[in-house]
Design an enzyme around this catalytic site. Structure first.
Site, PDB file in Angstrom:
ATOM      1  N   LYS A 275       6.269 -29.872  23.837  1.00  0.00           N
ATOM      2  CA  LYS A 275       7.432 -28.791  22.847  1.00  0.00           C
ATOM      3  C   LYS A 275       7.969 -27.586  24.060  1.00  0.00           C
ATOM      4  CE  LYS A 275       7.921 -26.620  19.702  1.00  0.00           C
ATOM      5  NZ  LYS A 275       7.533 -24.802  19.213  1.00  0.00           N
ATOM      6  N   ASN A 276       7.055 -26.785  23.731  1.00  0.00           N
ATOM      7  CA  ASN A 276       6.396 -25.605  24.475  1.00  0.00           C
ATOM      8  C   ASN A 276       6.611 -25.628  25.664  1.00  0.00           C
ATOM      9  OD1 ASN A 276       7.130 -24.601  21.818  1.00  0.00           O
ATOM     10  ND2 ASN A 276       5.068 -23.703  21.407  1.00  0.00           N
TER      11      ASN A 276
ATOM     12  N   ARG B 287      10.932 -30.470  13.890  1.00  0.00           N
ATOM     13  CA  ARG B 287      11.405 -29.682  15.386  1.00  0.00           C
ATOM     14  C   ARG B 287      10.508 -29.798  16.103  1.00  0.00           C
ATOM     15  NH1 ARG B 287      12.185 -23.320  13.944  1.00  0.00           N
ATOM     16  NH2 ARG B 287      12.149 -23.416  16.472  1.00  0.00           N
TER      17      ARG B 287
ATOM     18  N   ASP C 299      -1.111 -21.843  17.271  1.00  0.00           N
ATOM     19  CA  ASP C 299      -0.166 -22.913  16.941  1.00  0.00           C
ATOM     20  C   ASP C 299      -1.902 -23.878  16.233  1.00  0.00           C
ATOM     21  OD1 ASP C 299       1.979 -23.163  19.222  1.00  0.00           O
ATOM     22  OD2 ASP C 299       2.157 -21.358  17.661  1.00  0.00           O
TER      23      ASP C 299
ATOM     24  N   CYS D  66      11.699 -15.282  11.686  1.00  0.00           N
ATOM     25  CA  CYS D  66      11.838 -16.335  11.474  1.00  0.00           C
ATOM     26  C   CYS D  66      10.059 -16.564   9.903  1.00  0.00           C
ATOM     27  CB  CYS D  66      11.115 -17.974  12.302  1.00  0.00           C
ATOM     28  SG  CYS D  66       9.366 -17.387  13.316  1.00  0.00           S
TER      29      CYS D  66
ATOM     30  N   ASP E  25      11.469  -7.719  22.040  1.00  0.00           N
ATOM     31  CA  ASP E  25      12.061  -5.500  22.615  1.00  0.00           C
ATOM     32  C   ASP E  25      11.471  -6.127  24.115  1.00  0.00           C
ATOM     33  OD1 ASP E  25       8.867  -6.422  21.571  1.00  0.00           O
ATOM     34  OD2 ASP E  25       8.332  -4.225  21.741  1.00  0.00           O
ATOM     35  N   LEU E  26      10.079  -6.593  24.696  1.00  0.00           N
ATOM     36  CA  LEU E  26       9.556  -7.227  25.834  1.00  0.00           C
ATOM     37  C   LEU E  26       9.712  -7.751  26.679  1.00  0.00           C
ATOM     38  CD1 LEU E  26       5.422  -7.406  24.870  1.00  0.00           C
ATOM     39  CD2 LEU E  26       6.915  -5.171  25.386  1.00  0.00           C
TER      40      LEU E  26
ATOM     41  N   ARG F  68      14.685 -19.285  18.113  1.00  0.00           N
ATOM     42  CA  ARG F  68      14.143 -18.175  18.994  1.00  0.00           C
ATOM     43  C   ARG F  68      14.200 -18.080  20.366  1.00  0.00           C
ATOM     44  NH1 ARG F  68       9.974 -16.032  19.823  1.00  0.00           N
ATOM     45  NH2 ARG F  68      11.744 -13.873  19.538  1.00  0.00           N
TER      46      ARG F  68
ATOM     47  N   ARG G   4       9.245 -11.594  15.067  1.00  0.00           N
ATOM     48  CA  ARG G   4       9.054 -11.802  16.139  1.00  0.00           C
ATOM     49  C   ARG G   4      10.288 -11.120  17.466  1.00  0.00           C
ATOM     50  NH1 ARG G   4       8.656 -17.928  15.681  1.00  0.00           N
ATOM     51  NH2 ARG G   4       7.497 -17.974  17.710  1.00  0.00           N
ATOM     52  N   PRO G   5      10.105  -9.870  17.515  1.00  0.00           N
ATOM     53  CA  PRO G   5      10.985  -9.289  17.856  1.00  0.00           C
ATOM     54  C   PRO G   5      11.177 -10.017  20.191  1.00  0.00           C
ATOM     55  CG  PRO G   5       8.880  -8.025  18.255  1.00  0.00           C
ATOM     56  CD  PRO G   5       8.553  -9.133  17.448  1.00  0.00           C
TER      57      PRO G   5
ATOM     58  N   LEU H  99      -2.029 -12.910  15.744  1.00  0.00           N
ATOM     59  CA  LEU H  99      -0.669 -13.050  16.037  1.00  0.00           C
ATOM     60  C   LEU H  99       0.144 -12.840  15.887  1.00  0.00           C
ATOM     61  CD1 LEU H  99      -2.778 -14.337  18.743  1.00  0.00           C
ATOM     62  CD2 LEU H  99      -0.986 -15.131  20.038  1.00  0.00           C
TER      63      LEU H  99
HETATM   64  C1  EPZ Z   1       5.178 -18.868  22.183  1.00  0.00           C
HETATM   65  O1  EPZ Z   1       6.273 -18.412  21.032  1.00  0.00           O
HETATM   66  C2  EPZ Z   1       4.761 -19.895  21.220  1.00  0.00           C
HETATM   67  N1  EPZ Z   1       6.642 -21.026  21.801  1.00  0.00           N
HETATM   68  C3  EPZ Z   1       4.820 -20.066  20.008  1.00  0.00           C
HETATM   69  O2  EPZ Z   1       4.901 -21.141  18.664  1.00  0.00           O
HETATM   70  C4  EPZ Z   1       3.463 -19.622  19.840  1.00  0.00           C
HETATM   71  O3  EPZ Z   1       2.869 -19.178  18.462  1.00  0.00           O
HETATM   72  C5  EPZ Z   1       3.169 -18.449  20.252  1.00  0.00           C
HETATM   73  O4  EPZ Z   1       3.844 -18.246  21.566  1.00  0.00           O
HETATM   74  C6  EPZ Z   1       2.058 -17.824  20.407  1.00  0.00           C
HETATM   75  O5  EPZ Z   1       1.209 -18.573  21.348  1.00  0.00           O
HETATM   76  C7  EPZ Z   1       7.243 -21.309  22.335  1.00  0.00           C
HETATM   77  O6  EPZ Z   1       6.394 -21.250  23.289  1.00  0.00           O
HETATM   78  C8  EPZ Z   1       8.204 -21.919  22.177  1.00  0.00           C
HETATM   79  P1  EPZ Z   1       5.063 -14.714  21.790  1.00  0.00           P
HETATM   80  P2  EPZ Z   1       6.173 -16.794  21.557  1.00  0.00           P
HETATM   81  O7  EPZ Z   1       6.147 -14.172  22.415  1.00  0.00           O
HETATM   82  O8  EPZ Z   1       6.796 -16.364  23.413  1.00  0.00           O
HETATM   83  C9  EPZ Z   1       5.078 -10.361  20.076  1.00  0.00           C
HETATM   84  C10 EPZ Z   1       4.903 -23.124  17.759  1.00  0.00           C
HETATM   85  O9  EPZ Z   1       4.201 -23.178  16.888  1.00  0.00           O
HETATM   86  N2  EPZ Z   1       5.919 -10.215  20.561  1.00  0.00           N
HETATM   87  O10 EPZ Z   1       3.937 -14.704  22.795  1.00  0.00           O
HETATM   88  O11 EPZ Z   1       7.638 -16.191  20.537  1.00  0.00           O
HETATM   89  C11 EPZ Z   1       5.274 -10.885  19.367  1.00  0.00           C
HETATM   90  O12 EPZ Z   1       5.362 -10.601  17.696  1.00  0.00           O
HETATM   91  C12 EPZ Z   1       5.725 -21.902  18.447  1.00  0.00           C
HETATM   92  O13 EPZ Z   1       5.385 -23.943  18.643  1.00  0.00           O
HETATM   93  C13 EPZ Z   1       6.611  -8.356  19.994  1.00  0.00           C
HETATM   94  O14 EPZ Z   1       6.466  -7.656  19.692  1.00  0.00           O
HETATM   95  O15 EPZ Z   1       5.317 -15.584  21.044  1.00  0.00           O
HETATM   96  C14 EPZ Z   1       3.949 -11.706  18.987  1.00  0.00           C
HETATM   97  O16 EPZ Z   1       2.904 -10.944  17.138  1.00  0.00           O
HETATM   98  C15 EPZ Z   1       5.526 -20.957  16.877  1.00  0.00           C
HETATM   99  N3  EPZ Z   1       7.738  -8.871  21.178  1.00  0.00           N
HETATM  100  C16 EPZ Z   1       3.111 -11.609  20.044  1.00  0.00           C
HETATM  101  O17 EPZ Z   1       3.633 -10.819  20.707  1.00  0.00           O
HETATM  102  C17 EPZ Z   1       7.969  -9.338  22.021  1.00  0.00           C
HETATM  103  O18 EPZ Z   1       9.366  -9.327  23.163  1.00  0.00           O
HETATM  104  C18 EPZ Z   1       3.071 -13.234  20.350  1.00  0.00           C
HETATM  105  O19 EPZ Z   1       4.806 -13.013  20.667  1.00  0.00           O
HETATM  106  C19 EPZ Z   1       8.087 -10.760  22.555  1.00  0.00           C
HETATM  107  C20 EPZ Z   1       6.263 -11.070  21.815  1.00  0.00           C
END
Ligand code: EPZ
Length: 420
Positions: free
Chosen positions: A22-23, A399, A307, A116, A124-125, A92, A121-122, A329
């Site tokens: 999925k990812n 999902r 995950d 969620c 901003d980056l 998201r 889950r911002p 995380l």
């Molecule tokens: C991806 O989410 C995965 N989803 C998530 O899988 C997975 O848990 C996560 O990566 C971490 O491995 C998909 O790939 C669709 P991040 P993502 O941006 O990209 C912070 C599942 O169960 N952050 O790597 O949204 C954030 O809050 C899902 O399949 C910022 O602060 O995660 C988190 O603490 C759940 N600002 C950390 O970084 C930003 O702009 C990692 O988030 C972006 C992220």
């Protein structure tokens, strides 16, 4: 609404076919926005998040077919670039259309995804990086209004935190940008690697694939031709079924799984006493007679994946001794604990650290899924709980897990999908 009814499993037997990831599929679907041709994607998992993103593209004017895990997506007729709240709020990862839409059309409006269950889950980056690439970004009435009328320009991006979809978004934006983009502190998840590999095969010059430092040379707005894509297997689905084998003391073979993507997970299961037979496209788990306790800290790939945290927390209730699991995380990814405690698990939560004392006898009851991976943790617990367990709100499960109950029924689990 559907729910699952699960009765304690005797030993499970046989093999499970692992679906496409999925990812990996989600960014690859968004990537089709960068193509002038109709893109064929095979091994596409039939799960809710995938159809949500395809519907989003369709709402923009794209067309797609999706049958028997084969998808064909044509974005040549996109009419507008507004990804609306009604769809984005349900998933998201819709944010993944932001980079490609902006790079191709020079403007787009994408609803802020909102948080969620597992955290705020911002994004901003993502936004900061696009601004560095010359975009003007405004947040108005819950929408990201992004403009880059002259196209995006290459920039040197340094991510303060490793972000998986943030890295994917910027890779796709950089693919059509004017000039070269570097990304420092890039995510190295296999799903990001496949995106880079497909773009590279489509003529985008990318250096540093599978490392945390990427260099991407853009086409200055020229769309690309994308050859047929075979989506990589879902490492989290595979890890979940490895835990099913471990918790029910069953030897299971996962067909289509790639053990290269599961080093951290396999090594933790080995620490707990399991052994494995690994081939190039299958994993067989040989369960421990008695599970040893485990210590886990979730981190970015290739370290132990967040995950898989919920699934190992359920497994740890059946280990002899005290396990410690730290979630680094996400700020709220322990909602499965209260449901597991209702089943009799001995778990103490202190901030982001859970202490699990096993081995505890679990007892089936009504439980409620709260998020995708928590759902699978409750199912793992139910497989070894006395008395029947009913798992409600399994729309969370749908999902990201394709045909989970059929796959478990096929190896002997007593699991039924019923209607409330
Ligand atoms: C991806 O989410 C995965 N989803 C998530 O899988 C997975 O848990 C996560 O990566 C971490 O491995 C998909 O790939 C669709 P991040 P993502 O941006 O990209 C912070 C599942 O169960 N952050 O790597 O949204 C954030 O809050 C899902 O399949 C910022 O602060 O995660 C988190 O603490 C759940 N600002 C950390 O970084 C930003 O702009 C990692 O988030 C972006 C992220």
């Amino acid at each position: 609404m559907d729910y699952l009814s699960i009765t304690k499993a005797n030993t499970l037997h046989g093999s499970i076919n692992i679906s496409g990831s999925k990812n990996a599929a989600l960014p690859l679907i968004a990537m089709c926005i960068l193509a002038h041709n109709c893109v064929n994607l095979s091994n596409m998992p039939c799960v809710k998040d995938i159809s949500t993103l395809m519907t989003l593209l369709q709402n923009l004017g794209s067309t797609y077919t999706f049958k028997n895990n084969q998808a064909a997506i044509d974005t040549s007729k996109i009419l507008h670039t507004k990804a609306t709240y009604d769809i984005v709020k349900t998933m998201r990862a819709s944010i993944l259309v932001l980079g490609p839409l902006l790079a191709r059309f020079g403007h787009c409006e994408v609803s802020l995804p909102g948080g969620c269950a597992i955290g705020q889950r911002p994004v901003d980056l993502h936004l900061k990086a696009l601004e560095q690439m010359g975009a003007s970004i405004e947040i108005k009435s819950g929408y990201i209004q992004a403009k880059a009328p002259k196209g995006l320009k290459g920039a040197d991006i340094v991510f303060d935190k490793i972000t998986v979809t943030g890295t994917a978004n910027i890779i796709m934006a950089a693919a059509l940008a004017h000039g070269t983009t570097t990304i420092t502190n890039a995510a190295k998840e296999p799903e990001v690697v496949q995106l880079c590999e497909i773009l590279s095969k489509s003529g985008i010059k990318i250096e540093g694939i599978a490392t945390s430092s990427l260099t991407i040379a853009g086409t200055s707005g020229k769309l690309i031709e994308i050859a047929p894509v075979a989506i990589i297997p879902d490492r989290i689905e595979a890890g979940t079924y490895l835990c099913a084998g471990a918790i029910t003391k069953s030897s299971l073979t996962l067909n289509g799984a790639n053990h290269e993507h599961l080093h951290a997970v396999i090594s933790k299961l080995e620490e707990m006493g399991c052994t494995f037979t690994l081939t190039c496209n299958a994993i067989t788990i040989h369960p421990a007679k008695n599970l040893r306790p485990i210590n886990i800290v979730t981190q970015e790939y290739p370290a132990f994946p967040t995950d898989m945290q919920a699934q190992f927390l359920a497994l740890a209730t059946q280990a002899n001794g005290t396990s410690i699991i730290e979630e680094r995380l996400f700020e709220n990814r322990f909602m499965h604990i209260s449901e597991l405690q209702r089943m009799g698990a001995d778990i103490k939560l202190n901030g982001h650290v859970a202490t699990i004392t096993g081995k505890t006898k679990l007892s089936g009851t009504d439980v409620m899924a709260t998020d995708l991976r928590a759902s699978s943790a409750l199912i793992l617990a139910a497989l070894v709980a006395d008395k029947k367990t009913t798992v409600h709100r399994i729309y969370h499960l749908d999902r990201g897990y394709e045909k989970l109950e059929q796959k478990l029924q096929n190896v002997g689990a007593d699991i039924l999908r019923l209607k409330e």
